[in-house]
Design an enzyme around this catalytic site. Structure first.
Site, PDB file in Angstrom:
ATOM      1  N   GLU A 115       0.816  -1.220   0.000  1.00 15.49           N
ATOM      2  CA  GLU A 115       0.000   0.000   0.000  1.00 15.49           C
ATOM      3  C   GLU A 115       0.850   1.271   0.000  1.00 15.49           C
ATOM      4  OE1 GLU A 115      -2.875   0.043  -0.861  1.00 15.49           O
ATOM      5  OE2 GLU A 115      -4.093  -1.526   0.046  1.00 15.49           O
ATOM      6  N   HIS A 162      -2.670   2.685   8.212  1.00 21.45           N
ATOM      7  CA  HIS A 162      -3.743   1.985   7.505  1.00 21.45           C
ATOM      8  C   HIS A 162      -3.998   0.672   8.241  1.00 21.45           C
ATOM      9  CE1 HIS A 162      -5.974  -0.257   4.613  1.00 21.45           C
ATOM     10  NE2 HIS A 162      -4.969  -1.056   4.317  1.00 21.45           N
ATOM     11  N   HIS A 207      -7.056  -2.747   9.038  1.00 15.97           N
ATOM     12  CA  HIS A 207      -8.314  -3.452   8.748  1.00 15.97           C
ATOM     13  C   HIS A 207      -8.987  -3.763  10.085  1.00 15.97           C
ATOM     14  CE1 HIS A 207      -6.452  -5.380   4.831  1.00 15.97           C
ATOM     15  NE2 HIS A 207      -6.363  -4.066   4.841  1.00 15.97           N
ATOM     16  N   TYR A 221     -20.121  13.862  19.474  1.00 16.89           N
ATOM     17  CA  TYR A 221     -19.322  15.056  19.175  1.00 16.89           C
ATOM     18  C   TYR A 221     -17.870  14.759  18.841  1.00 16.89           C
ATOM     19  CZ  TYR A 221     -17.228  15.127  23.867  1.00 16.89           C
ATOM     20  OH  TYR A 221     -16.517  14.830  24.991  1.00 16.89           O
ATOM     21  N   HIS A 259     -12.795  -2.542   2.686  1.00 18.19           N
ATOM     22  CA  HIS A 259     -11.364  -2.709   2.930  1.00 18.19           C
ATOM     23  C   HIS A 259     -10.966  -2.378   4.379  1.00 18.19           C
ATOM     24  CE1 HIS A 259      -7.042  -1.952   1.182  1.00 18.19           C
ATOM     25  NE2 HIS A 259      -6.995  -2.373   2.427  1.00 18.19           N
ATOM     26  N   TYR A 291      -8.877  20.925  20.940  1.00 17.48           N
ATOM     27  CA  TYR A 291      -9.165  19.620  20.329  1.00 17.48           C
ATOM     28  C   TYR A 291      -8.501  19.587  18.972  1.00 17.48           C
ATOM     29  CZ  TYR A 291     -12.550  17.279  23.339  1.00 17.48           C
ATOM     30  OH  TYR A 291     -13.148  16.610  24.332  1.00 17.48           O
TER      31      TYR A 291
HETATM   32 ZN   LIG Z   1      -5.322  -2.923   3.488  1.00 22.46          ZN
END
Ligand SMILES: [Zn+2]
Length: 217
Positions: free
Chosen positions: A76, A95, A97, A116, A158, A213
């Site tokens: 990726e 990234h 899953h 919120y 994904h 925040y």
């Molecule tokens: Zn992936």
């Protein structure tokens, strides 16, 4: 010759990769982590696992995919590179899953503004981009585009991707998104939740600025 900065980033990336696995975000090597480095990035290798990942097998890759050493970068890498190219403030990308993100992403559902703290991703929802084959430029472009106005998005059928100002904050953001998707699925079991109104969001962002925040955004 590896600089002190590179050594330290390789160590942090290794620690954060292991931590992401420990908290259940990255079971069976299904995720990848990177951080910006010089004019490219450092990224977890293809086939990484919490048992085998080590500072020396993190891969240095240019944003157009040239890598050094005998380990291939994560498949990726294009998605990570696209985020760094589109977003100057992105210093780290995660990234995964993770379960609850995947549950929503497989319904192609965004995470709506039911709570919120959805606002901590930069807007009144976390969008879900359409499905594309893993590792493709289309997936990278869709994710990078969504991450222009948010710090995270879901990836159809994904998983999720997010960006942060460093590796630790990006992993925390991935954790927060997983928690919020879990809470959304829980509340959906009781019926459709009320979403915050535009006025409530305006007040939230006004207040968030005052109490910083903004660190998430
Ligand atoms: Zn992936």
């Amino acid at each position: 010759m590896t600089s002190d900065i590179e050594t330290s980033l390789r160590e942090t990336l290794t620690e954060q990769y292991k931590y992401a696995e420990q908290i259940g975000l990255n079971e069976l090597s299904s995720g990848n982590l990177s951080c910006r480095f010089e004019d490219g990035m450092l990224i977890s290798p293809s086939g990484a696992s919490a048992e085998t990942i080590a500072p020396e097998n993190i891969v240095r890759v240019s944003l157009d995919g040239e890598w050094e050493g005998d380990r291939k970068p994560s498949s990726e890498w294009r998605m990570h590179a696209a985020v760094y190219q589109a977003q100057e403030s992105a210093e780290a990308v995660v990234h995964t899953h993770s379960d609850y993100c995947v549950a929503l992403a497989c319904q192609l559902l965004p995470l709506p503004g039911f709570h919120y703290l959805v606002g901590s991703f930069g807007g009144n929802d976390v969008p879900c981009v359409p499905y594309s084959t893993f590792g493709t430029q289309t997936l990278g472009d869709d994710a990078a585009n969504a991450l222009k106005t948010r710090t995270a998005c879901l990836l159809g059928n994904h998983g999720m991707i997010c960006r942060g100002k460093n590796l630790k904050s990006a992993v925390n953001l991935a954790h927060r998104l997983e928690i919020m998707c879990r809470q959304y699925l829980l509340t959906r079991q009781l019926g459709e939740p009320d979403l915050l109104t535009d006025e409530q969001w305006a007040e939230f962002f006004d207040r968030a600025k005052k109490v910083s925040y903004g660190r998430y955004i």
